[in-house]
Design a protein around this motif. Structure first.
Motif, PDB file in Angstrom:
ATOM      1  N   ARG A 114       0.823  -1.218   0.000  1.00  0.00           N
ATOM      2  CA  ARG A 114       0.000   0.000   0.000  1.00  0.00           C
ATOM      3  C   ARG A 114       0.854   1.265   0.000  1.00  0.00           C
ATOM      4  NH1 ARG A 114      -5.364  -0.226   3.745  1.00  0.00           N
ATOM      5  NH2 ARG A 114      -6.193  -2.260   3.075  1.00  0.00           N
ATOM      6  N   GLY A 115       2.160   1.099   0.129  1.00  0.00           N
ATOM      7  CA  GLY A 115       3.043   2.253   0.153  1.00  0.00           C
ATOM      8  C   GLY A 115       3.467   2.663   1.552  1.00  0.00           C
ATOM      9  N   ALA A 116       3.107   1.857   2.565  1.00  0.00           N
ATOM     10  CA  ALA A 116       3.508   2.177   3.935  1.00  0.00           C
ATOM     11  C   ALA A 116       4.962   1.774   4.172  1.00  0.00           C
ATOM     12  CB  ALA A 116       2.603   1.449   4.926  1.00  0.00           C
ATOM     13  N   ARG A 117       5.587   2.448   5.147  1.00  0.00           N
ATOM     14  CA  ARG A 117       6.897   2.040   5.638  1.00  0.00           C
ATOM     15  C   ARG A 117       6.659   1.300   6.954  1.00  0.00           C
ATOM     16  NH1 ARG A 117       7.797   7.132   3.500  1.00  0.00           N
ATOM     17  NH2 ARG A 117       7.385   8.132   5.509  1.00  0.00           N
ATOM     18  N   VAL A 118       7.101   0.046   7.008  1.00  0.00           N
ATOM     19  CA  VAL A 118       6.696  -0.856   8.085  1.00  0.00           C
ATOM     20  C   VAL A 118       7.882  -1.247   8.953  1.00  0.00           C
ATOM     21  CG1 VAL A 118       5.561  -3.048   8.639  1.00  0.00           C
ATOM     22  CG2 VAL A 118       4.921  -1.797   6.550  1.00  0.00           C
ATOM     23  N   ARG A 119       7.688  -1.106  10.255  1.00  0.00           N
ATOM     24  CA  ARG A 119       8.608  -1.719  11.213  1.00  0.00           C
ATOM     25  C   ARG A 119       7.812  -2.781  11.950  1.00  0.00           C
ATOM     26  NH1 ARG A 119      11.945   0.648  16.487  1.00  0.00           N
ATOM     27  NH2 ARG A 119      13.361  -1.134  16.612  1.00  0.00           N
ATOM     28  N   THR A 120       8.275  -4.016  11.932  1.00  0.00           N
ATOM     29  CA  THR A 120       7.553  -5.105  12.569  1.00  0.00           C
ATOM     30  C   THR A 120       8.492  -5.851  13.506  1.00  0.00           C
ATOM     31  OG1 THR A 120       6.243  -7.128  12.175  1.00  0.00           O
ATOM     32  CG2 THR A 120       7.938  -6.587  10.537  1.00  0.00           C
ATOM     33  N   VAL A 121       7.986  -6.233  14.680  1.00  0.00           N
ATOM     34  CA  VAL A 121       8.831  -6.835  15.718  1.00  0.00           C
ATOM     35  C   VAL A 121       8.258  -8.173  16.147  1.00  0.00           C
ATOM     36  CG1 VAL A 121       9.638  -4.595  16.510  1.00  0.00           C
ATOM     37  CG2 VAL A 121       7.649  -5.627  17.621  1.00  0.00           C
ATOM     38  N   THR A 122       9.159  -9.080  16.494  1.00  0.00           N
ATOM     39  CA  THR A 122       8.792 -10.430  16.906  1.00  0.00           C
ATOM     40  C   THR A 122       9.788 -10.919  17.948  1.00  0.00           C
ATOM     41  OG1 THR A 122       8.411 -12.702  16.122  1.00  0.00           O
ATOM     42  CG2 THR A 122      10.178 -11.471  15.062  1.00  0.00           C
ATOM     43  N   LEU A 123       9.412 -11.968  18.682  1.00  0.00           N
ATOM     44  CA  LEU A 123      10.344 -12.642  19.590  1.00  0.00           C
ATOM     45  C   LEU A 123      10.723 -14.024  19.074  1.00  0.00           C
ATOM     46  CD1 LEU A 123       8.921 -11.772  23.137  1.00  0.00           C
ATOM     47  CD2 LEU A 123      10.909 -10.792  21.987  1.00  0.00           C
ATOM     48  N   SER A 124      10.143 -14.431  17.956  1.00  0.00           N
ATOM     49  CA  SER A 124      10.387 -15.768  17.419  1.00  0.00           C
ATOM     50  C   SER A 124      11.526 -15.754  16.410  1.00  0.00           C
ATOM     51  CB  SER A 124       9.108 -16.296  16.743  1.00  0.00           C
ATOM     52  OG  SER A 124       9.391 -17.448  15.968  1.00  0.00           O
ATOM     53  N   GLU A 125      12.539 -16.540  16.678  1.00  0.00           N
ATOM     54  CA  GLU A 125      13.671 -16.636  15.759  1.00  0.00           C
ATOM     55  C   GLU A 125      13.256 -17.308  14.455  1.00  0.00           C
ATOM     56  OE1 GLU A 125      17.322 -15.989  14.200  1.00  0.00           O
ATOM     57  OE2 GLU A 125      16.646 -15.284  16.162  1.00  0.00           O
ATOM     58  N   GLU A 126      12.452 -18.376  14.551  1.00  0.00           N
ATOM     59  CA  GLU A 126      12.001 -19.084  13.349  1.00  0.00           C
ATOM     60  C   GLU A 126      11.170 -18.164  12.450  1.00  0.00           C
ATOM     61  OE1 GLU A 126      11.769 -22.598  12.371  1.00  0.00           O
ATOM     62  OE2 GLU A 126      13.282 -23.278  13.783  1.00  0.00           O
ATOM     63  N   GLN A 127      10.254 -17.420  13.057  1.00  0.00           N
ATOM     64  CA  GLN A 127       9.431 -16.512  12.260  1.00  0.00           C
ATOM     65  C   GLN A 127      10.266 -15.392  11.658  1.00  0.00           C
ATOM     66  OE1 GLN A 127       6.239 -15.320  14.921  1.00  0.00           O
ATOM     67  NE2 GLN A 127       4.891 -16.909  14.127  1.00  0.00           N
TER      68      GLN A 127
END
Length: 460
Positions: A236-249
């Motif tokens: 959509r044209g967004a700038r995304v920062r995404t966070v996780t705690l899963s190493e596999e993901q």
């Protein structure tokens, strides 16, 4: 690889059990004859009033008068009644689940049996005896608390099982949360991969619309999953920062983002939500709060408020349960918390409203569609059961397969019975004039006509 059980494996009920991996399934718990007898009486008293057929060996009896003799009611078969009642006498509902893992009971319609039990969960124990509930339940282990270190370990115990395992039952986009169907499939229908992914995209797009995501939006996602929402937001044209705690993901999500050609607009980090910094126009978090733990809900909503830029929007998807049931299970160690989701707790709508308001956020949109989650779980379970051989080839033994099958059926029953719901919420800062059109829809049944502005254990 195929499953190779060690020489020490024992047969409990109908299933060979590795005692090193499943110690509490491999051995019967200590329980006095009195506790076992009391458990038997309570179970028989409860089942006698329910539309269930109980079979013990070759004997079969209609459990209760409510079915009017209807032979179509679901059947629970006890292969080892003594072990079944002993486990319940020692450990309550944890014992009920472990007994299934051991193959001491089965059902011709597992979801049907569990749905009956979920619908009558408040009636299973006679009112005068509920004060003694503490004798059959255990407190949640302190080790399961979602401190920054504990949260990482708890996430690893579920989400780092195997990317290949999840790929065997999720849609090709690897969305591990409720889809929104348009329309709901017919009963027993197993959707094509394309149709299932379309329903998951419908869910994601609704959330992105609620958050006001478009070109140039600075978006934070708390809980990456395998990256599908981030990819669609970037498209959509967004700038995304995404966070996780899963190493596999993390590893697979980065690979999928690169394959989608949006690496320049998506940043994925392995970091706790409490440690994220910055301000964002939009924040999206999908079925993340269930893993936070009640003790840390204030931290979670404080982080959301701190990270939200002026005029920004938050879109949450959350599983919910009735408030009284939440209070009853908040400190209880359950079968789900022991084997599937350590440290988690499903909130009530009241808890979500209270905790968000306490940090200066207000809910301006609230839509529920629990029947869509029941259908999502039906799709997952059908795929999981169809791929049993492939699951075994990954090294997951029969006890794990029964555990996972029970988890999916248990969760589906929660939504079919109305015990659980799933909600999409929009939140804004309480001191903003934006989004004053507060909307609530608690009875949405299909995706049709449910656009962003027309529009919540058994534990998960």
């Amino acid at each position: 690889m195929t499953v190779s059980l060690p020489p020490s494996a024992v047969r409990v009920g109908q299933v060979p059990v590795d005692p090193q991996r499943w110690p509490d399934v491999a051995r019967l718990p200590r329980a006095s004859a009195v506790r076992t007898a009391v458990a038997r009486l309570l179970v028989e008293h409860a089942f006698a009033r329910l539309p269930l057929r109980i079979r013990t060996g070759r004997k079969s009896a209609l459990a209760g008068p409510r079915d009017g003799g209807d032979s179509s009611v679901p059947t629970l078969t006890l292969h080892d009644p003594e072990a079944f009642h002993r486990r319940i006498g020692a450990d309550g509902l944890i014992g009920f689940g472990e007994s299934y893992m051991a193959g001491e009971w089965d059902a011709d319609d597992l979801v049907g049996v569990l749905t009956v039990l979920a619908r009558h969960v408040d009636d299973l124990v006679p009112a005068p005896l509920r004060r003694f509930r503490g004798a059959w339940v255990r407190p949640r282990p302190e080790a399961d608390l979602n401190t920054p270190d504990g949260a990482r370990e708890n996430i690893q115990r579920h989400y780092d099982l195997s990317n290949e395992l999840f790929a065997l039952f999720l849609d090709p986009g690897l969305s591990y949360s409720s889809a929104v169907f348009d329309p709901l499939p017919h009963a027993s229908e197993v959707l094509s991969d394309a149709a299932f992914t379309a329903a998951q995209h419908h869910k994601i797009d609704r959330l992105l619309d609620l958050a006001g995501t478009g070109p140039g939006t600075e978006l934070l996602e708390i809980g990456t999953g395998w990256g599908e929402l981030a990819i669609r937001a970037a498209a959509r044209g967004a700038r995304v920062r995404t966070v996780t705690l899963s190493e596999e993901q993390l590893v697979l999500a980065r690979r999928r983002v690169a394959l989608a050609g949006v690496s320049d607009r998506v940043s994925i980090k392995r970091i706790d939500y409490r440690h994220v910094r910055g301000r964002y126009d939009a924040i999206v978090s999908v079925e993340m709060i269930e893993a936070v733990g009640a003790e840390f809900w204030p931290d979670y909503f404080t982080a959301l408020r701190r990270l939200l830029a002026p005029g920004g929007r938050i879109a949450l998807q959350a599983i919910t349960m009735p408030h009284e049931r939440m209070l009853a299970t908040a400190r209880t160690h359950t079968w789900i918390s022991k084997y599937v989701f350590p440290g988690g707790l499903i909130p009530s709508p009241e808890a979500l409203a209270h905790e968000s308001a306490a940090t200066g956020l207000r809910i301006t949109h609230d839509t529920g569609y629990g029947d869509h989650y029941a259908e999502t779980l039906h799709q997952w379970r059908a795929r999981f059961r169809h791929n049993e051989a492939a699951v075994a080839a990954l090294g997951f033994d029969p006890v794990f397969q029964r555990m996972w099958d029970l988890y999916l059926a248990y969760s589906e029953a929660g939504f079919r019975s109305g015990y659980l719901d799933v909600r999409q919420l929009r939140l804004t800062a309480a001191d903003t004039d934006a989004d004053t059109d507060t909307e609530t829809d608690t009875d949405a049944d299909t995706g049709a006509g449910m656009g962003p502005d027309t529009d919540t254990v058994t534990e998960r």
